[in-house]
Scaffold this motif. Structure first.
Motif, PDB file in Angstrom:
ATOM      1  N   GLY A  76       0.800  -1.224   0.000  1.00  0.00           N
ATOM      2  CA  GLY A  76       0.000   0.000   0.000  1.00  0.00           C
ATOM      3  C   GLY A  76       0.826   1.264   0.000  1.00  0.00           C
ATOM      4  O   GLY A  76       0.476   2.245  -0.659  1.00  0.00           O
ATOM      5  N   PHE A  77       1.941   1.249   0.743  1.00  0.00           N
ATOM      6  CA  PHE A  77       2.762   2.453   0.797  1.00  0.00           C
ATOM      7  C   PHE A  77       3.442   2.719  -0.546  1.00  0.00           C
ATOM      8  O   PHE A  77       3.544   3.867  -0.987  1.00  0.00           O
ATOM      9  CB  PHE A  77       3.813   2.311   1.899  1.00  0.00           C
ATOM     10  CG  PHE A  77       4.706   3.515   2.031  1.00  0.00           C
ATOM     11  CD1 PHE A  77       4.198   4.734   2.429  1.00  0.00           C
ATOM     12  CD2 PHE A  77       6.048   3.426   1.732  1.00  0.00           C
ATOM     13  CE1 PHE A  77       5.015   5.843   2.540  1.00  0.00           C
ATOM     14  CE2 PHE A  77       6.875   4.523   1.839  1.00  0.00           C
ATOM     15  CZ  PHE A  77       6.348   5.735   2.247  1.00  0.00           C
ATOM     16  N   THR A  78       3.899   1.657  -1.195  1.00  0.00           N
ATOM     17  CA  THR A  78       4.508   1.830  -2.517  1.00  0.00           C
ATOM     18  C   THR A  78       3.498   2.376  -3.510  1.00  0.00           C
ATOM     19  O   THR A  78       3.819   3.247  -4.328  1.00  0.00           O
ATOM     20  CB  THR A  78       5.065   0.484  -3.018  1.00  0.00           C
ATOM     21  OG1 THR A  78       6.052   0.016  -2.092  1.00  0.00           O
ATOM     22  CG2 THR A  78       5.713   0.634  -4.384  1.00  0.00           C
ATOM     23  N   LEU A  79       2.262   1.884  -3.446  1.00  0.00           N
ATOM     24  CA  LEU A  79       1.211   2.413  -4.321  1.00  0.00           C
ATOM     25  C   LEU A  79       0.956   3.891  -4.026  1.00  0.00           C
ATOM     26  O   LEU A  79       0.693   4.678  -4.943  1.00  0.00           O
ATOM     27  CB  LEU A  79      -0.072   1.604  -4.146  1.00  0.00           C
ATOM     28  CG  LEU A  79      -0.014   0.145  -4.632  1.00  0.00           C
ATOM     29  CD1 LEU A  79      -1.313  -0.574  -4.303  1.00  0.00           C
ATOM     30  CD2 LEU A  79       0.272   0.088  -6.129  1.00  0.00           C
ATOM     31  N   SER A  80       1.043   4.271  -2.741  1.00  0.00           N
ATOM     32  CA  SER A  80       0.888   5.689  -2.384  1.00  0.00           C
ATOM     33  C   SER A  80       2.005   6.534  -2.978  1.00  0.00           C
ATOM     34  O   SER A  80       1.780   7.662  -3.440  1.00  0.00           O
ATOM     35  CB  SER A  80       0.861   5.848  -0.854  1.00  0.00           C
ATOM     36  OG  SER A  80      -0.216   5.161  -0.287  1.00  0.00           O
ATOM     37  N   LEU A  81       3.237   6.001  -2.965  1.00  0.00           N
ATOM     38  CA  LEU A  81       4.357   6.713  -3.564  1.00  0.00           C
ATOM     39  C   LEU A  81       4.147   6.904  -5.069  1.00  0.00           C
ATOM     40  O   LEU A  81       4.379   7.993  -5.608  1.00  0.00           O
ATOM     41  CB  LEU A  81       5.658   5.943  -3.333  1.00  0.00           C
ATOM     42  CG  LEU A  81       6.311   6.051  -1.951  1.00  0.00           C
ATOM     43  CD1 LEU A  81       7.467   5.069  -1.843  1.00  0.00           C
ATOM     44  CD2 LEU A  81       6.791   7.467  -1.672  1.00  0.00           C
ATOM     45  N   ILE A  82       3.684   5.829  -5.725  1.00  0.00           N
ATOM     46  CA  ILE A  82       3.429   5.924  -7.164  1.00  0.00           C
ATOM     47  C   ILE A  82       2.347   6.956  -7.449  1.00  0.00           C
ATOM     48  O   ILE A  82       2.468   7.784  -8.369  1.00  0.00           O
ATOM     49  CB  ILE A  82       3.028   4.543  -7.721  1.00  0.00           C
ATOM     50  CG1 ILE A  82       4.210   3.569  -7.598  1.00  0.00           C
ATOM     51  CG2 ILE A  82       2.583   4.653  -9.182  1.00  0.00           C
ATOM     52  CD1 ILE A  82       3.848   2.134  -7.932  1.00  0.00           C
ATOM     53  N   ALA A  83       1.268   6.933  -6.640  1.00  0.00           N
ATOM     54  CA  ALA A  83       0.186   7.901  -6.822  1.00  0.00           C
ATOM     55  C   ALA A  83       0.670   9.328  -6.595  1.00  0.00           C
ATOM     56  O   ALA A  83       0.244  10.262  -7.295  1.00  0.00           O
ATOM     57  CB  ALA A  83      -0.964   7.576  -5.862  1.00  0.00           C
ATOM     58  N   THR A  84       1.576   9.516  -5.626  1.00  0.00           N
ATOM     59  CA  THR A  84       2.115  10.851  -5.351  1.00  0.00           C
ATOM     60  C   THR A  84       2.948  11.361  -6.518  1.00  0.00           C
ATOM     61  O   THR A  84       2.860  12.542  -6.894  1.00  0.00           O
ATOM     62  CB  THR A  84       2.971  10.815  -4.067  1.00  0.00           C
ATOM     63  OG1 THR A  84       2.170  10.358  -2.979  1.00  0.00           O
ATOM     64  CG2 THR A  84       3.517  12.200  -3.743  1.00  0.00           C
TER      65      THR A  84
END
Length: 338
Positions: free
Chosen positions: A8-16
């Motif tokens: 989930g955190f990696t997906l948040s980084l990608i979204a950012t």
């Protein structure tokens, strides 16, 4: 296949990164985000200072050979690898990305995920707590010194007095304040792990958004073609593989037990995204920050996926007779901790 999927955190980084690419902040909004980021970074190091237990540090300090081995891997082996691989790196990545890789090599180890993976693999958890915590603390001082030497050696200036002052104000003073306040708030901070995790990730996402916003406005994606990005992935994978091999066989050559070997492998081969991104903002003022932090963002995900597989393989080894009674049970991890 779930262990190979982004967390989930990696997906948040990608979204950012996508958000910064489509809607980069600029003008007044950029200045507001800069202030918010500075506050978040100071709060992050304050909470880490409040969380770090002095008792845990004192109880595990006796295994000094293990701790010195982990520190040597983190702050000596990695920088040497980054410098020795320069011929390969220079042909695969741009000069700014290479500077980001060298910065990655100077960073301290992770804390949460190093301990979690050591626990899953049935390693020496108390020693992992001490080694990872010591690496994180010493990194406040060692990383800026190594960065200053590397930047000066690359002909791109040295560590300025302004950067030193910013490190003291934004990182060291909040950490010391947290240590002082630990007697009153330390237990509460440790009980509210979700709060520290929220500040960890929130500060990283803020820095990533502001850094990539500025980079996009300066033409980041025109400077970073797909072949260069693929080369960066290869470089990160090679660095991690060399570190894992060196820590594993180095621990065996030095006569460490299997439990200690596991601790050395997971604490000595990892790099902290939580420390790296805030430090980059302080240390690399005037540099293209988006390119500086991109290597550690990619390395973060590669190390989580690789160490998850490796920890499970270690955990499947036979347990020596009578060794399971005194061992601390393995703590579950979702792989989200930076």
């Amino acid at each position: 296949m779930r262990r190979f999927l982004p967390d989930g955190f990696t997906l948040s980084l990608i979204a950012t990164v996508i958000l910064a690419s489509l809607l980069p902040c600029q003008g007044v909004a950029a200045r507001i985000f800069d202030v918010l980021t500075d506050v978040a970074i100071a709060l992050l190091f304050f909470l880490h200072g409040a969380k770090l237990s002095r008792e845990a540090v004192v109880s595990g300090m006796t295994n000094w050979r293990l701790h010195l081995t982990v520190l040597a891997s983190t702050f000596v082996l990695f920088p040497l690898l980054g410098l020795l691989l320069r011929p390969l790196l220079g042909s695969l990545v741009s000069p700014d990305l290479y500077l980001g890789i060298l910065f990655l090599c100077t960073l301290p180890s992770t804390v949460q995920s190093s301990i979690a993976f050591t626990s899953i693999a049935r390693g020496n958890v108390p020693a992992a707590i001490v080694s990872a915590s010591a690496s994180s603390l010493l990194g406040i001082f060692i990383t800026p010194l190594l960065v200053g030497l590397i930047i000066a050696g690359s002909g791109r200036g040295g560590l300025s007095l302004h950067a030193v002052g910013a490190i003291v104000v934004q990182l060291f003073i909040p950490f010391v304040a947290g240590q002082v306040a630990q007697r009153w708030i330390g237990h509460g901070v440790r009980r509210r792990a979700a709060l520290l995790s929220f500040v960890d990730r929130g500060s990283i996402l803020l820095v990533v958004y502001t850094a990539f916003s500025a980079a996009v406005l300066q033409g980041l994606w025109h400077q970073l073609p797909w072949p260069v990005l693929a080369g960066l992935l290869v470089v990160n994978a090679v660095l991690l593989a060399l570190a894992l091999l060196a820590t594993r066989y180095g621990a065996r050559a030095l006569g460490f037990t299997k439990d200690d070997e596991i601790t050395i492998v997971f604490c000595g081969s990892k790099k902290s995204l939580a420390s790296g991104v805030p430090m980059a903002k302080v240390l690399f003022a005037g540099h293209p920050l988006g390119l500086i932090v991109l290597p550690i963002m990619l390395f973060h995900q590669i190390q989580l996926m690789t160490c998850a597989v490796l920890a499970r393989r270690y955990a499947l080894r036979p347990t020596p007779l009578g060794a399971g009674l005194a061992r601390e049970p393995a703590a579950p991890t979702d792989g989200l901790k930076p």
